[in-house]
Design an enzyme around this catalytic site. Sequence first.
Site, PDB file in Angstrom:
ATOM      1  N   LYS A 240       0.829  -1.206   0.000  1.00  0.00           N
ATOM      2  CA  LYS A 240       0.000   0.000   0.000  1.00  0.00           C
ATOM      3  C   LYS A 240       0.863   1.257   0.000  1.00  0.00           C
ATOM      4  O   LYS A 240       0.562   2.235  -0.695  1.00  0.00           O
ATOM      5  CB  LYS A 240      -0.929  -0.003   1.214  1.00  0.00           C
ATOM      6  CG  LYS A 240      -2.002  -1.074   1.163  1.00  0.00           C
ATOM      7  CD  LYS A 240      -2.788  -1.154   2.462  1.00  0.00           C
ATOM      8  CE  LYS A 240      -3.850  -2.244   2.399  1.00  0.00           C
ATOM      9  NZ  LYS A 240      -4.594  -2.409   3.655  1.00  0.00           N
TER      10      LYS A 240
ATOM     11  N   GLN B  76      -4.146  -1.536  10.345  1.00  0.00           N
ATOM     12  CA  GLN B  76      -4.066  -2.869   9.753  1.00  0.00           C
ATOM     13  C   GLN B  76      -4.515  -3.950  10.738  1.00  0.00           C
ATOM     14  O   GLN B  76      -4.030  -4.010  11.866  1.00  0.00           O
ATOM     15  CB  GLN B  76      -2.628  -3.143   9.286  1.00  0.00           C
ATOM     16  CG  GLN B  76      -2.445  -4.463   8.577  1.00  0.00           C
ATOM     17  CD  GLN B  76      -3.219  -4.532   7.268  1.00  0.00           C
ATOM     18  OE1 GLN B  76      -3.317  -3.549   6.551  1.00  0.00           O
ATOM     19  NE2 GLN B  76      -3.747  -5.701   6.958  1.00  0.00           N
TER      20      GLN B  76
ATOM     21  N   ASP C 146     -11.169   2.434   4.620  1.00  0.00           N
ATOM     22  CA  ASP C 146     -11.427   0.993   4.542  1.00  0.00           C
ATOM     23  C   ASP C 146     -12.913   0.672   4.652  1.00  0.00           C
ATOM     24  O   ASP C 146     -13.313  -0.476   4.491  1.00  0.00           O
ATOM     25  CB  ASP C 146     -10.679   0.251   5.657  1.00  0.00           C
ATOM     26  CG  ASP C 146      -9.391  -0.393   5.179  1.00  0.00           C
ATOM     27  OD1 ASP C 146      -9.290  -0.672   3.968  1.00  0.00           O
ATOM     28  OD2 ASP C 146      -8.494  -0.621   6.006  1.00  0.00           O
TER      29      ASP C 146
END
Length: 299
Positions: free
Chosen positions: A54, A98, A121
């Site tokens: 990413k 994460q 997200d």
Amino acid sequence: MAAQIISGTEIAKQMRAELLPRIEAVKKALGRPPGLVAVLLGKNPASEVYVRNKGKASEEVGFFHETLTMAEEASEEGLLAKVQELNNDKRVHGILVQSPLPAHIRERVVFEAISPRKDVDCFHPFNVGKLALGEETFAPCTPKGVVEMLIRSGHPPDGKHVVVIGRSNIVGKPLVNLLVQKAKGANATVTCVHTGTKDLARHTRMADIIVVAAGRPNSLTAEMVSDGVVVIDVGINRIKDASAPNGSRLVGDVDFAGVSKKAAAISPVPGGVGPMTVTMLLFNTVRAAELAAGTVRAG
């Protein structure tokens, strides 16, 4: 005829090129590029690779990007304080914490602490609710990537029977929500099957499109599909392979060799959904920056 290979790598490359003018417009409006910050706790190798990918993609398109690494034993309070700091940082338009998180940290509490305007997200309940209602919001990255792969490869889900294998909060459930909306690029009849489904193959044989996100190799085999089906494989699993240089290789959730002989189109692993997930994260971050700049209106 051989199955069409739906390359997420190629579609992602095309979409990232489309994003560049919007990034330049954000820079002009804000005086800074879109900003994405990832927070990583501990030393999970898979998470480290994912966050590194990413970060690389962010830098390639000209984002401001940072990866903040915290110790695995960091407290929930410490992580929440860091999230609040990022919420208040004007350089940052997207925040990614994460997962999986260490067992002593409540994942849901952390996701709810992220500002909905920086929740790229789409894990915050506010954005999940807007998604379910069909209102404009950040699209969950992997599900949206799947939909883009279908549309851009010439297999839009409109009017099709789509079977989704898996009901996770990250892929299965949000993908169902995307596909059932009354909108172009959706309008599908959706069946969601899972570990509680009896005779799962009966459902998959009736599908025009199958999306597999079960988290287990060979969750979809040739005898479970009809001729001409379109298959998107979301899974990524490492299995032992004595013939491979490092003794293992990556596979998806689909028996690719068998299913590809019957499918009209199929996505590979690697090179399928993975690059699309990262690309949709970039799109969401640009959208967040455009909202911050006031160049677009919130839905």
